[in-house]
Each structure stands twice: as structure tokens, then as C-alpha cells.
Design an enzyme around this catalytic site. Structure first.
Site, PDB file in Angstrom:
ATOM      1  N   ALA A   7       0.894  -1.328   0.126  1.00  0.00           N
ATOM      2  CA  ALA A   7       0.090  -0.005   0.015  1.00  0.00           C
ATOM      3  C   ALA A   7       0.950   1.160  -0.135  1.00  0.00           C
ATOM      4  CB  ALA A   7      -0.844   0.181   1.178  1.00  0.00           C
ATOM      5  N   ASN A  11      -1.444   4.458  -4.631  1.00  0.00           N
ATOM      6  CA  ASN A  11      -2.161   3.088  -5.280  1.00  0.00           C
ATOM      7  C   ASN A  11      -1.808   2.020  -3.963  1.00  0.00           C
ATOM      8  OD1 ASN A  11      -3.512   3.627  -7.893  1.00  0.00           O
ATOM      9  ND2 ASN A  11      -1.213   4.367  -8.357  1.00  0.00           N
ATOM     10  N   ILE A  12      -2.701   0.904  -4.241  1.00  0.00           N
ATOM     11  CA  ILE A  12      -2.297  -0.318  -3.585  1.00  0.00           C
ATOM     12  C   ILE A  12      -2.348  -1.438  -4.394  1.00  0.00           C
ATOM     13  CG2 ILE A  12      -3.488  -1.845  -1.750  1.00  0.00           C
ATOM     14  CD1 ILE A  12      -5.163   0.613  -0.484  1.00  0.00           C
ATOM     15  N   GLY A 109      10.561   3.768   5.496  1.00  0.00           N
ATOM     16  CA  GLY A 109       9.197   3.483   4.952  1.00  0.00           C
ATOM     17  C   GLY A 109       9.502   1.892   4.676  1.00  0.00           C
ATOM     18  N   ASP A 111       8.021   0.313   2.074  1.00  0.00           N
ATOM     19  CA  ASP A 111       8.237   0.225   0.580  1.00  0.00           C
ATOM     20  C   ASP A 111       9.609   0.281   0.357  1.00  0.00           C
ATOM     21  OD1 ASP A 111       8.099   2.782   1.522  1.00  0.00           O
ATOM     22  OD2 ASP A 111       7.133   3.532  -0.320  1.00  0.00           O
ATOM     23  N   ARG A 112      10.272   1.301   0.936  1.00  0.00           N
ATOM     24  CA  ARG A 112      11.725   1.706   0.538  1.00  0.00           C
ATOM     25  C   ARG A 112      12.795   0.408   1.104  1.00  0.00           C
ATOM     26  NH1 ARG A 112      12.681   7.919   2.255  1.00  0.00           N
ATOM     27  NH2 ARG A 112      14.662   7.793   0.827  1.00  0.00           N
ATOM     28  N   THR A 134       4.244   8.564  -5.633  1.00  0.00           N
ATOM     29  CA  THR A 134       3.789   9.813  -5.183  1.00  0.00           C
ATOM     30  C   THR A 134       4.818  10.901  -4.859  1.00  0.00           C
ATOM     31  OG1 THR A 134       1.829   8.776  -4.240  1.00  0.00           O
ATOM     32  CG2 THR A 134       2.194  10.916  -3.496  1.00  0.00           C
TER      33      THR A 134
END
Length: 261
Positions: A7, A11-12, A109, A111-112, A134
């Protein structure tokens, strides 16, 4: 089969991942922290069935999110509709297993971190991982797989939104790769596209050069994120483009955790 949920702020991504780590199917939905587990389930189970599969193929769920408000509904989705307790990236037993060599490791994060894990698994040596989302993040992952820090810049769409919002006469345009390398626009729209697109390329080139100089060793450049495909034509800029990097990192985390368990 693993259901991986990644997520982001815009977007997810949901993916069914085979036992060898390869995605079987993937889907994307706009991020909305207000969306309930029931809403996710109606949408997701229907898509799973369109793949010719039953929801019962999902026997594990792993979640990476930079949207804390959305986490509860992902957990409810896993427990209520797939009868599993989800694993959350960065939390035991799905800890990253890499050094976060920065001043505030708790603030990195997921994601990173997942990008770093997947990039290091796929490539040798020092890496610069660029994620176009983003925000645009540019991270250094060293030859040992440690996350060493990086850069955060406004994303392409965010930059365009700010430009249009602040300048009353400028129209909203679609971001796409220009047809030519010409940087002298003849219309308002072409001038905006040149400024956004080629300005972004120039920014990325400059920051990569500065980061390479600071690292002082040979470096490979890996691009990812939802907007990475816009820059695939610049073969000299990147050594690899992988839009699924964070999902692959999440799946790799889960596989390691499953083996250790």
C-alpha cells in the site's frame, strides 16, 4: 499461495505470489484509507475468481504499508475472508533482516526497505534504487545489502498538481514521454510537458551523479514505482527497471520468515 499487499500513498497493489516468489497475478486499486475490509473483499475475491482460482488458494498474507490508517482493514481482510493472521513488514516475525544504517531507522518506509531487499537479491554491488511514485525516492543500498539513506523529492504528479493549482491559466495535462527530445515548446501544453518531464530527467541525472560521486564505488541504477515505465526509453539512465520491486521484496521477506518459522 501468498497474498502480498503493498500500500502506497496513491495506489495499493495486491498480488498472488507462487511459492518460488514469482507473481501469479497482480491488481491495483486507488488508495483510500476509508475503504473497508468488506469492500476490499468483494473486489479482490471477484478478481481471484476471474483468474480461475478460489479464495482458499490464499494461505498467507503479507502486508507492507506506508498508510497506517489502512492497516486495520487489511488485517481484517486477511482474518475474516482468508482465515489467516497477516504478517506485517518490519514487525516480528517479518522483520527486514537488513541494516538500516540511518539516523532514524524506525522512520524508514516499508516500501523503501522492501525495494532494498529485492534489489540486493537481484543485483550485486552498490545500488541506487529510484522509486517513481507519489514521491520520488532515490536510495543507496550498499554491496552488503544495507540501506544507507537517500533522497525524497516531490513526485511527477505532485509537481504537476502544484503547478496547475498555483497558476490559474495553466491547463491540466497528461504526463507522458514527449515525442521528441526538443526542449523548446511551441504551445503551453508542450512547454508544461517539457518542464515536467525533461526537468525530472535532469533532476534525476543530477542527483544520481552526485550520489555516485559520494559513494565512490561502481553503482548500478534500478528504477521502480508506478511511473517508472515513463522513463524506460532512457536506457543509459537505468541498468534495470522493475515495477514489482517492492512486491518482490515483500514476498522475499515472507519466504525467509516461513523458512525460519
Amino acid at each position: 499461495m501468498l497474498l502480498a499487499i503493498e500500500a502506497g500513498n496513491t495506489n495499493i497493489k495486491f498480488a498472488l505470489v507462487n511459492s518460488d516468489g514469482t507473481p501469479r497475478a497482480r491488481w491495483r486499486i486507488a488508495t483510500d484509507a476509508r475503504r473497508t475490509a468488506d469492500e476490499y473483499a468483494v473486489w479482490l475475491i471477484g478478481l481471484i475468481e476471474l483468474e480461475g482460482l478460489d479464495r482458499n488458494v490464499v494461505d498467507a498474507v503479507a502486508i507492507s504499508t506506508v498508510v497506517p490508517r489502512a492497516l486495520h482493514n487489511f488485517q481484517t481482510l486477511a482474518e475474516k475472508y482468508f482465515n489467516v493472521t497477516p504478517l506485517i513488514a518490519g514487525r516480528a516475525p517479518l522483520e527486514y533482516g537488513i541494516a538500516l544504517d540511518v539516523d532514524e531507522p524506525h522512520a524508514v518506509g516499508s516500501d523503501r526497505a522492501c525495494n532494498a531487499i529485492a534489489a540486493h537479491a537481484a543485483h550485486d554491488g552498490d545500488l541506487i534504487v529510484i522509486s517513481f511514485g507519489t514521491a520520488t525516492t532515490i536510495d543507496h543500498v550498499d554491496f552488503r545489502g544495507a540501506y544507507k539513506g537517500g533522497i525524497i523529492a516531490p513526485g511527477l504528479n505532485l509537481s504537476l498538481d502544484a503547478l496547475v493549482a498555483a497558476a490559474a491559466k495553466l491547463p491540466r495535462i497528461a504526463i507522458e514521454a514527449p515525442d521528441t527530445d526538443n526542449v523548446i515548446g511551441r504551445t503551453t501544453e508542450s512547454q508544461m510537458l517539457i518542464g515536467i518531464y525533461w526537468g525530472y530527467v535532469a533532476m534525476v541525472e543530477g542527483l544520481i551523479a552526485r550520489m555516485k560521486s559520494q559513494i565512490g564505488r561502481p553503482v548500478k541504477i534500478v528504477a521502480t514505482g508506478g511511473l517508472a515505465a515513463l522513463f524506460q526509453q532512457h536506457e543509459a539512465l537505468f541498468d534495470a527497471v522493475d515495477p514489482d520491486l517492492a512486491l518482490k521484496g515483500l514476498a522475499l521477506l515472507w519466504r525467509r520468515s516461513a523458512k525460519e518459522g
